[in-house]
Design a protein around this motif. Structure first.
Motif, PDB file in Angstrom:
ATOM      1  N   PHE A  31      46.095  39.243  45.360  1.00 53.18           N
ATOM      2  CA  PHE A  31      45.827  38.849  43.983  1.00 53.18           C
ATOM      3  C   PHE A  31      45.207  37.458  43.925  1.00 53.18           C
ATOM      4  CE2 PHE A  31      47.208  36.646  40.115  1.00 53.18           C
ATOM      5  CZ  PHE A  31      46.685  37.501  39.140  1.00 53.18           C
ATOM      6  N   LEU A  32      45.822  36.459  44.557  1.00 52.40           N
ATOM      7  CA  LEU A  32      45.288  35.099  44.508  1.00 52.40           C
ATOM      8  C   LEU A  32      43.966  35.003  45.257  1.00 52.40           C
ATOM      9  CD1 LEU A  32      46.018  32.344  43.307  1.00 52.40           C
ATOM     10  CD2 LEU A  32      46.977  31.714  45.523  1.00 52.40           C
ATOM     11  N   ASN A  34      41.697  37.210  45.254  1.00 51.27           N
ATOM     12  CA  ASN A  34      40.667  37.722  44.354  1.00 51.27           C
ATOM     13  C   ASN A  34      40.459  36.844  43.121  1.00 51.27           C
ATOM     14  OD1 ASN A  34      40.342  39.920  46.043  1.00 51.27           O
ATOM     15  ND2 ASN A  34      41.708  41.247  44.862  1.00 51.27           N
ATOM     16  N   GLN A  35      41.368  35.909  42.895  1.00 50.74           N
ATOM     17  CA  GLN A  35      41.317  35.079  41.700  1.00 50.74           C
ATOM     18  C   GLN A  35      40.712  33.701  41.941  1.00 50.74           C
ATOM     19  OE1 GLN A  35      42.345  35.816  38.457  1.00 50.74           O
ATOM     20  NE2 GLN A  35      42.451  37.897  39.215  1.00 50.74           N
ATOM     21  N   THR A  36      40.667  33.256  43.193  1.00 44.77           N
ATOM     22  CA  THR A  36      40.267  31.880  43.477  1.00 44.77           C
ATOM     23  C   THR A  36      39.268  31.816  44.620  1.00 44.77           C
ATOM     24  OG1 THR A  36      42.087  31.479  45.050  1.00 44.77           O
ATOM     25  CG2 THR A  36      42.535  31.051  42.710  1.00 44.77           C
ATOM     26  N   PHE A  53      40.452  27.718  40.828  1.00 44.31           N
ATOM     27  CA  PHE A  53      40.350  28.777  39.834  1.00 44.31           C
ATOM     28  C   PHE A  53      39.031  28.582  39.089  1.00 44.31           C
ATOM     29  CE2 PHE A  53      44.876  28.717  40.555  1.00 44.31           C
ATOM     30  CZ  PHE A  53      45.297  30.026  40.358  1.00 44.31           C
ATOM     31  N   SER A  56      34.248  33.619  35.183  1.00 44.99           N
ATOM     32  CA  SER A  56      33.316  34.651  35.657  1.00 44.99           C
ATOM     33  C   SER A  56      31.932  34.108  35.964  1.00 44.99           C
ATOM     34  CB  SER A  56      33.219  35.778  34.630  1.00 44.99           C
ATOM     35  OG  SER A  56      32.759  35.273  33.387  1.00 44.99           O
ATOM     36  N   TRP A  88      46.040  32.904  32.246  1.00 42.78           N
ATOM     37  CA  TRP A  88      44.837  33.394  32.944  1.00 42.78           C
ATOM     38  C   TRP A  88      45.213  34.405  34.019  1.00 42.78           C
ATOM     39  CZ3 TRP A  88      39.608  32.954  32.411  1.00 42.78           C
ATOM     40  CH2 TRP A  88      38.825  33.305  33.519  1.00 42.78           C
ATOM     41  N   MET A  89      46.200  34.087  34.858  1.00 43.03           N
ATOM     42  CA  MET A  89      46.620  35.014  35.906  1.00 43.03           C
ATOM     43  C   MET A  89      47.282  36.250  35.326  1.00 43.03           C
ATOM     44  SD  MET A  89      47.941  32.649  39.105  1.00 43.03           S
ATOM     45  CE  MET A  89      48.952  31.500  38.156  1.00 43.03           C
ATOM     46  N   PHE A  92      45.247  39.267  34.400  1.00 41.51           N
ATOM     47  CA  PHE A  92      44.645  40.044  35.476  1.00 41.51           C
ATOM     48  C   PHE A  92      45.683  40.822  36.299  1.00 41.51           C
ATOM     49  CE2 PHE A  92      41.350  36.792  34.755  1.00 41.51           C
ATOM     50  CZ  PHE A  92      40.255  37.621  34.582  1.00 41.51           C
ATOM     51  N   TYR A 221      35.305  37.650  44.577  1.00 41.90           N
ATOM     52  CA  TYR A 221      36.345  37.083  43.730  1.00 41.90           C
ATOM     53  C   TYR A 221      35.688  36.715  42.406  1.00 41.90           C
ATOM     54  CZ  TYR A 221      34.341  32.599  45.279  1.00 41.90           C
ATOM     55  OH  TYR A 221      33.480  31.563  45.556  1.00 41.90           O
ATOM     56  N   ILE A 222      36.467  36.384  41.415  1.00 42.71           N
ATOM     57  CA  ILE A 222      35.909  36.013  40.112  1.00 42.71           C
ATOM     58  C   ILE A 222      34.970  34.817  40.272  1.00 42.71           C
ATOM     59  CG2 ILE A 222      36.491  35.061  37.843  1.00 42.71           C
ATOM     60  CD1 ILE A 222      39.064  36.643  37.933  1.00 42.71           C
TER      61      ILE A 222
END
Length: 312
Positions: A31-32, A34-36, A53, A56, A88-89, A92, A221-222
């Motif tokens: 998860f992290l 893919n987020q950072t 972080f 998009s 924010w997290m 998602f 990732y984003i």
């Protein structure tokens, strides 16, 4: 530029606000990751690292320090960004994701021990090095000690239970204490960007110089496409620099060169500021006009601009 503090002496900085989010569950690393911006899945227990972080379009939301634990990831963020990043997290996390968030901020505090002799004079235990942290039991109190100060200066960060402040006072109560104003001067001197100042959605991590917190090989990732494109085509249009001033000015002051606007001052303390400058117009060593002040563009230790070398 002379350093604001004598690092021959050992200093103590009690973080006035300490925010810590625990990411738990089997899918926490994925998860992290893919987020950072940094590679999270390859990290092992006992490591700490920095990651950004982003939204998009690759714009910056926050720079976080992550501690990899056996059963969780501890994410240290600035207090004024904690609630935003939590939300924010959370947006998602989908129903089938094995990920949970826990706010540990009320349960932990942190201090920074700063100085070149802190290890030999004030810490008598096994200590971590590099990007490592260690758990230490001192007087019955479980401490998390990491080999970093957040400013690329010698020392350690110590996280401890909030209920055990008295033990910390007993251990290091005789050290000289860094005030928040002094810390702000150190932060600016070192070039550590801060939320709502250098870290905003007006800028991306490459402009800020946070190459240390970005992996270009980790995959999607984003915001990844934007950051990868900027890196590939060297498309960074502005960069963060330290500005040495000949007189005090306020944050928000426009920076010009030969009458042309090249940037803006984002932070300032005394005669030292940080500001973003247009890549094609200003570089290290340049003399710029900052409002009524004359400024000299300098490279602070904390940030890097990789392939933008500039003059020596």
């Amino acid at each position: 530029m002379a350093h604001p503090l004598d690092l021959e002496q050992t200093w103590l900085y009690p973080l006035p606000e300490f925010s810590l989010i625990a990411l738990q569950g089997e899918d926490r690393r994925r998860f992290l990751h893919n987020q950072t911006t940094n590679a999270v899945e390859t990290r092992t227990v006992g490591e700490w690292f920095e990651t950004v972080f982003v939204n998009s379009t690759g714009r910056t939301l926050e720079l976080a320090t992550v501690y990899v634990r056996q059963d969780s990831l501890w994410i240290q963020v600035e207090a004024n960004r904690k609630d935003f990043l939590w939300q924010w997290m959370d947006r998602f996390i989908f129903p089938f994701d094995k990920v949970e968030l826990e706010d540990l901020s009320a349960h932990y505090r942190a201090v920074v021990l700063l100085g070149e002799k802190v290890e030999q004079d004030h810490l008598g235990w096994q200590l971590p090095a590099g990007n490592q942290w260690l758990a230490q039991s001192v007087q019955g109190v479980e401490l998390l000690v990491s080999a970093q100060t957040g400013l690329d200066l010698p020392g350690y960060t110590v996280i401890f239970p909030a209920t055990q402040q008295a033990v910390i006072d007993q251990l290091w109560g005789d050290l000289a204490v860094i005030t928040p104003d002094q810390w702000e001067g150190l932060r600016i001197h070192q070039g550590r960007p801060q939320a709502n100042k250098e870290l905003t959605e007006d800028y991306n991590p490459l402009e800020t110089g946070l190459w240390r917190a970005i992996s270009f090989t980790k995959g999607c990732y984003i915001g990844q496409e934007t950051i990868a494109r900027l890196n590939t085509y060297q498309g960074v249009k502005q960069r963060l620099w330290r500005i040495a001033l000949d007189r005090p000015m306020e944050a928000g002051t426009v920076i010009t060169l030969e009458g042309q606007k090249v940037g803006v001052l984002t932070s300032v303390k005394g005669l030292t500021g940080l500001g973003y400058l247009k890549t094609k117009l200003a570089d290290q060593g340049a003399t710029v006009q900052v409002g009524e002040a004359i400024g000299t563009v300098e490279k602070p230790p904390y940030i890097t601009h990789e392939y933008y070398q500039g003059p020596n």
